[in-house]
Design a protein around this motif. Sequence first.
Motif, PDB file in Angstrom:
ATOM      1  N   ARG A 218      -7.377   9.109   8.582  1.00  0.00           N
ATOM      2  CA  ARG A 218      -8.286   7.983   8.345  1.00  0.00           C
ATOM      3  C   ARG A 218      -7.927   7.371   6.993  1.00  0.00           C
ATOM      4  O   ARG A 218      -8.103   8.001   5.951  1.00  0.00           O
ATOM      5  CB  ARG A 218      -9.742   8.444   8.381  1.00  0.00           C
ATOM      6  CG  ARG A 218     -10.735   7.316   8.165  1.00  0.00           C
ATOM      7  CD  ARG A 218     -12.175   7.795   8.333  1.00  0.00           C
ATOM      8  NE  ARG A 218     -12.491   8.037   9.730  1.00  0.00           N
ATOM      9  CZ  ARG A 218     -12.839   7.093  10.594  1.00  0.00           C
ATOM     10  NH1 ARG A 218     -12.903   5.829  10.191  1.00  0.00           N
ATOM     11  NH2 ARG A 218     -13.120   7.374  11.835  1.00  0.00           N
ATOM     12  N   LEU A 219      -7.455   6.152   7.013  1.00  0.00           N
ATOM     13  CA  LEU A 219      -6.889   5.526   5.819  1.00  0.00           C
ATOM     14  C   LEU A 219      -7.960   4.902   4.934  1.00  0.00           C
ATOM     15  O   LEU A 219      -9.022   4.491   5.406  1.00  0.00           O
ATOM     16  CB  LEU A 219      -5.877   4.455   6.224  1.00  0.00           C
ATOM     17  CG  LEU A 219      -4.749   4.917   7.164  1.00  0.00           C
ATOM     18  CD1 LEU A 219      -3.890   3.741   7.559  1.00  0.00           C
ATOM     19  CD2 LEU A 219      -3.911   6.015   6.499  1.00  0.00           C
ATOM     20  N   SER A 220      -7.654   4.826   3.648  1.00  0.00           N
ATOM     21  CA  SER A 220      -8.506   4.127   2.693  1.00  0.00           C
ATOM     22  C   SER A 220      -7.826   2.808   2.340  1.00  0.00           C
ATOM     23  O   SER A 220      -6.611   2.763   2.167  1.00  0.00           O
ATOM     24  CB  SER A 220      -8.709   4.972   1.423  1.00  0.00           C
ATOM     25  OG  SER A 220      -9.287   4.192   0.395  1.00  0.00           O
ATOM     26  N   GLN A 221      -8.595   1.754   2.217  1.00  0.00           N
ATOM     27  CA  GLN A 221      -8.028   0.449   1.862  1.00  0.00           C
ATOM     28  C   GLN A 221      -7.824   0.307   0.365  1.00  0.00           C
ATOM     29  O   GLN A 221      -7.188  -0.641  -0.092  1.00  0.00           O
ATOM     30  CB  GLN A 221      -8.955  -0.671   2.360  1.00  0.00           C
ATOM     31  CG  GLN A 221      -9.228  -0.650   3.856  1.00  0.00           C
ATOM     32  CD  GLN A 221      -7.971  -0.793   4.703  1.00  0.00           C
ATOM     33  OE1 GLN A 221      -7.057  -1.521   4.352  1.00  0.00           O
ATOM     34  NE2 GLN A 221      -7.927  -0.073   5.830  1.00  0.00           N
ATOM     35  N   THR A 222      -8.337   1.266  -0.412  1.00  0.00           N
ATOM     36  CA  THR A 222      -8.311   1.111  -1.872  1.00  0.00           C
ATOM     37  C   THR A 222      -7.563   2.216  -2.604  1.00  0.00           C
ATOM     38  O   THR A 222      -7.451   2.181  -3.817  1.00  0.00           O
ATOM     39  CB  THR A 222      -9.750   1.056  -2.425  1.00  0.00           C
ATOM     40  OG1 THR A 222     -10.452   2.251  -2.041  1.00  0.00           O
ATOM     41  CG2 THR A 222     -10.492  -0.152  -1.878  1.00  0.00           C
TER      42      THR A 222
ATOM     43  N   CYS B  58      -6.244   9.844   1.973  1.00  0.00           N
ATOM     44  CA  CYS B  58      -6.753   9.649   3.331  1.00  0.00           C
ATOM     45  C   CYS B  58      -7.458  10.924   3.760  1.00  0.00           C
ATOM     46  O   CYS B  58      -7.293  11.988   3.143  1.00  0.00           O
ATOM     47  CB  CYS B  58      -5.623   9.306   4.301  1.00  0.00           C
ATOM     48  SG  CYS B  58      -4.482  10.679   4.622  1.00  0.00           S
TER      49      CYS B  58
ATOM     50  N   LYS C 276       3.205   7.041   5.726  1.00  0.00           N
ATOM     51  CA  LYS C 276       3.337   5.723   5.088  1.00  0.00           C
ATOM     52  C   LYS C 276       4.408   4.895   5.786  1.00  0.00           C
ATOM     53  O   LYS C 276       4.235   3.702   6.039  1.00  0.00           O
ATOM     54  CB  LYS C 276       3.727   5.891   3.607  1.00  0.00           C
ATOM     55  CG  LYS C 276       2.607   6.307   2.696  1.00  0.00           C
ATOM     56  CD  LYS C 276       3.137   6.267   1.267  1.00  0.00           C
ATOM     57  CE  LYS C 276       2.252   7.050   0.335  1.00  0.00           C
ATOM     58  NZ  LYS C 276       2.860   7.154  -1.012  1.00  0.00           N
TER      59      LYS C 276
ATOM     60  N   GLN D  24       3.140   3.771   9.073  1.00  0.00           N
ATOM     61  CA  GLN D  24       2.158   2.696   8.889  1.00  0.00           C
ATOM     62  C   GLN D  24       2.855   1.355   8.667  1.00  0.00           C
ATOM     63  O   GLN D  24       2.464   0.333   9.242  1.00  0.00           O
ATOM     64  CB  GLN D  24       1.244   3.022   7.704  1.00  0.00           C
ATOM     65  CG  GLN D  24       0.175   1.964   7.455  1.00  0.00           C
ATOM     66  CD  GLN D  24      -0.683   2.279   6.237  1.00  0.00           C
ATOM     67  OE1 GLN D  24      -0.509   3.311   5.569  1.00  0.00           O
ATOM     68  NE2 GLN D  24      -1.603   1.402   5.919  1.00  0.00           N
TER      69      GLN D  24
ATOM     70  N   GLU E   6       2.527  -1.893  11.049  1.00  0.00           N
ATOM     71  CA  GLU E   6       2.054  -3.170  10.509  1.00  0.00           C
ATOM     72  C   GLU E   6       3.071  -4.285  10.754  1.00  0.00           C
ATOM     73  O   GLU E   6       2.703  -5.442  10.958  1.00  0.00           O
ATOM     74  CB  GLU E   6       1.781  -3.031   9.012  1.00  0.00           C
ATOM     75  CG  GLU E   6       0.540  -2.214   8.710  1.00  0.00           C
ATOM     76  CD  GLU E   6       0.358  -1.946   7.226  1.00  0.00           C
ATOM     77  OE1 GLU E   6      -0.761  -1.572   6.836  1.00  0.00           O
ATOM     78  OE2 GLU E   6       1.347  -2.085   6.462  1.00  0.00           O
TER      79      GLU E   6
ATOM     80  N   LYS F 156      -7.229  -4.530  11.148  1.00  0.00           N
ATOM     81  CA  LYS F 156      -6.584  -3.664  10.159  1.00  0.00           C
ATOM     82  C   LYS F 156      -6.468  -2.260  10.728  1.00  0.00           C
ATOM     83  O   LYS F 156      -7.285  -1.840  11.546  1.00  0.00           O
ATOM     84  CB  LYS F 156      -7.401  -3.625   8.857  1.00  0.00           C
ATOM     85  CG  LYS F 156      -7.385  -4.938   8.088  1.00  0.00           C
ATOM     86  CD  LYS F 156      -8.131  -4.790   6.774  1.00  0.00           C
ATOM     87  CE  LYS F 156      -8.094  -6.103   5.980  1.00  0.00           C
ATOM     88  NZ  LYS F 156      -8.851  -5.978   4.695  1.00  0.00           N
TER      89      LYS F 156
ATOM     90  N   GLU G 261      -7.243   1.235  10.832  1.00  0.00           N
ATOM     91  CA  GLU G 261      -8.291   2.098  10.282  1.00  0.00           C
ATOM     92  C   GLU G 261      -7.811   3.541  10.190  1.00  0.00           C
ATOM     93  O   GLU G 261      -8.053   4.236   9.222  1.00  0.00           O
ATOM     94  CB  GLU G 261      -9.537   2.026  11.162  1.00  0.00           C
ATOM     95  CG  GLU G 261     -10.676   2.926  10.689  1.00  0.00           C
ATOM     96  CD  GLU G 261     -11.780   3.023  11.725  1.00  0.00           C
ATOM     97  OE1 GLU G 261     -11.555   3.695  12.762  1.00  0.00           O
ATOM     98  OE2 GLU G 261     -12.850   2.430  11.506  1.00  0.00           O
TER      99      GLU G 261
END
Length: 361
Positions: A49-53, A57, A93, A96, A100, A125, A127
């Motif tokens: 579960r990724l963090s946007q900031t 994770c 990473k 991901q 993307e 996005k 998530e």
Amino acid sequence: MINKKDAGPPSLLNRLVSLTTIRDVELFETSLLKTLAELLKINQIAMYRLSQTSMMCWLSTHSTNLIQDDNKRQFSESQEIYTSEIVIPEEIKSAQLWVETTKKPYIQLQGNQYLVVYPIFAANKIESLLSFELSHSLTEGEMLIITSLLSITYNFRSLLDESQKDKLTGLLNRQTFEANINKISSLTLNSDISQQPNGNEQDRRRTKTGTEEFCLAIIDIDDFKSINDRFGHIMGDEVLLLLSYVMKQNFRAKDLLFRFGGEEFVVIFHVPDQAEAAKALERFREKIEAYRFPQINTVTISVGATLISETHHLASEIIGRADQALYHAKNNGKNQLHFYESLLESGHIVEKKETGTIDFF
């Protein structure tokens, strides 16, 4: 009449029906990973579960013990899902970035196994990322299974989230508090059992808390009524929104943040000990004091906290202990943090064991 032995495995539709009867978000994610593992016939699956900031994770891993019988692989009893906060692995990473860029799952041959990293989108996005290994490249049928399952269940998950969130702040609402505190109390009791010499292996495997503890804190905005009276309820709501924003920034994604009602908030989080809990809460108190709220400028909070233990594990007991510490903070100058345990040790609170009542000094 159909013999249950000949009924075969549950269909995708039956699994979807089963998943959408769940009302607990954490249990929902656990069941989703287990369902995917069974449908894809894999023995391990992970969700990042990724963090946007940040580069951190939350990793949830589901493993299934496998047994061999007449050269056919069969599933035995599933293990618990293990969850931990980690730095995003370099491989994830890279996956991901691929997802993307291409909007396609990441599939990479590694030795004799294919690593599959499959995206879960929310508001366009990524998530979360699902990661698992297969002995073959992902087939169209398997992609259809995953896409169908994620599409339907995550629409349901969004509705589930909405029903459990406070509409103004987006934090968990009070209705979800008791279920969460009961779950944590159960973990605390299991942890106590697993540390005993006769604690069985299953208890030890399910309990991944080690020597850490849970802390519950009640956070109350000082003089909030006067803020509403002087600046109006719209600005009062703005204060609640901004405070909840700072809460989300200050605490971890897995910490439980509640709007308990009015200007009162609750946070439940995992800590090594009381000293570390005090550091986290004091840091949050200082951030609120330093934050500049529009028109109002300075807002302060009072905080009452307690550790959740096997001797005080009922929701009413836990919230009552934190509330006593908050009462002390409010009546001794506000804008401060107090722990129930420290007040008890210093003699500012005396607990009468025979009645369970508390005296203040």
